[in-house]
Design a protein around this motif. Structure first.
Motif, mmCIF file in Angstrom:
data_model
loop_
_atom_site.group_PDB
_atom_site.id
_atom_site.type_symbol
_atom_site.label_atom_id
_atom_site.label_comp_id
_atom_site.label_asym_id
_atom_site.label_seq_id
_atom_site.Cartn_x
_atom_site.Cartn_y
_atom_site.Cartn_z
ATOM 1 N N LEU A 26 0.805 -1.223 0.000
ATOM 2 C CA LEU A 26 0.000 0.000 0.000
ATOM 3 C C LEU A 26 0.839 1.274 0.000
ATOM 4 O O LEU A 26 0.660 2.140 -0.851
ATOM 5 N N ILE A 27 1.766 1.376 0.941
ATOM 6 C CA ILE A 27 2.557 2.602 1.035
ATOM 7 C C ILE A 27 3.472 2.760 -0.171
ATOM 8 O O ILE A 27 3.617 3.847 -0.724
ATOM 9 N N GLY A 28 4.080 1.655 -0.604
ATOM 10 C CA GLY A 28 4.938 1.728 -1.788
ATOM 11 C C GLY A 28 4.183 2.112 -3.043
ATOM 12 O O GLY A 28 4.665 2.886 -3.862
ATOM 13 N N SER A 29 2.967 1.594 -3.179
ATOM 14 C CA SER A 29 2.166 1.938 -4.356
ATOM 15 C C SER A 29 1.714 3.391 -4.324
ATOM 16 O O SER A 29 1.657 4.050 -5.364
ATOM 17 N N VAL A 30 1.399 3.900 -3.157
ATOM 18 C CA VAL A 30 0.998 5.305 -3.045
ATOM 19 C C VAL A 30 2.178 6.214 -3.367
ATOM 20 O O VAL A 30 2.029 7.219 -4.071
ATOM 21 N N LEU A 31 3.355 5.875 -2.855
ATOM 22 C CA LEU A 31 4.524 6.714 -3.094
ATOM 23 C C LEU A 31 4.956 6.719 -4.558
ATOM 24 O O LEU A 31 5.500 7.708 -5.033
ATOM 25 N N THR A 32 4.745 5.633 -5.267
ATOM 26 C CA THR A 32 5.139 5.587 -6.678
ATOM 27 C C THR A 32 3.985 5.922 -7.613
ATOM 28 O O THR A 32 4.140 5.822 -8.828
ATOM 29 N N ASN A 33 2.833 6.287 -7.059
ATOM 30 C CA ASN A 33 1.638 6.645 -7.839
ATOM 31 C C ASN A 33 1.189 5.529 -8.773
ATOM 32 O O ASN A 33 0.707 5.778 -9.878
ATOM 33 N N GLY A 39 -6.088 -2.949 -7.158
ATOM 34 C CA GLY A 39 -4.883 -3.365 -6.444
ATOM 35 C C GLY A 39 -4.975 -3.063 -4.959
ATOM 36 O O GLY A 39 -4.575 -3.875 -4.121
ATOM 37 N N GLY A 40 -5.492 -1.893 -4.628
ATOM 38 C CA GLY A 40 -5.648 -1.526 -3.225
ATOM 39 C C GLY A 40 -6.627 -2.425 -2.495
ATOM 40 O O GLY A 40 -6.380 -2.839 -1.357
#
Length: 64
Positions: A26-33, A39-40
């Protein structure tokens, strides 16, 4: 209970896997947009399932 310690360790391991998945997924996907709604939701469902399995795997404390 014969395998109480093993169940505790397995439960702890599953909780750790859920934490790592939350962090990386979750955090990695948010940071890389690169996070989309599907997916979430998928990652969240997997995290909830792992936490529930870990909760029921860890034996309850003995009261006596």
């Amino acid at each position: 209970m014969r395998h109480e310690d093993r169940r505790k360790e397995l439960g702890k391991m599953l909780m750790d896997v859920a934490k790592y998945l939350a962090t990386v997924g979750l955090i990695g996907s948010v940071l890389t947009n690169s996070l989309n709604i599907y997916g979430g939701i998928t990652i969240t469902v997997i995290i909830i399932a792992l936490v529930l399995i870990a909760f029921y795997t860890i034996p309850p404390k003995k009261e006596g």
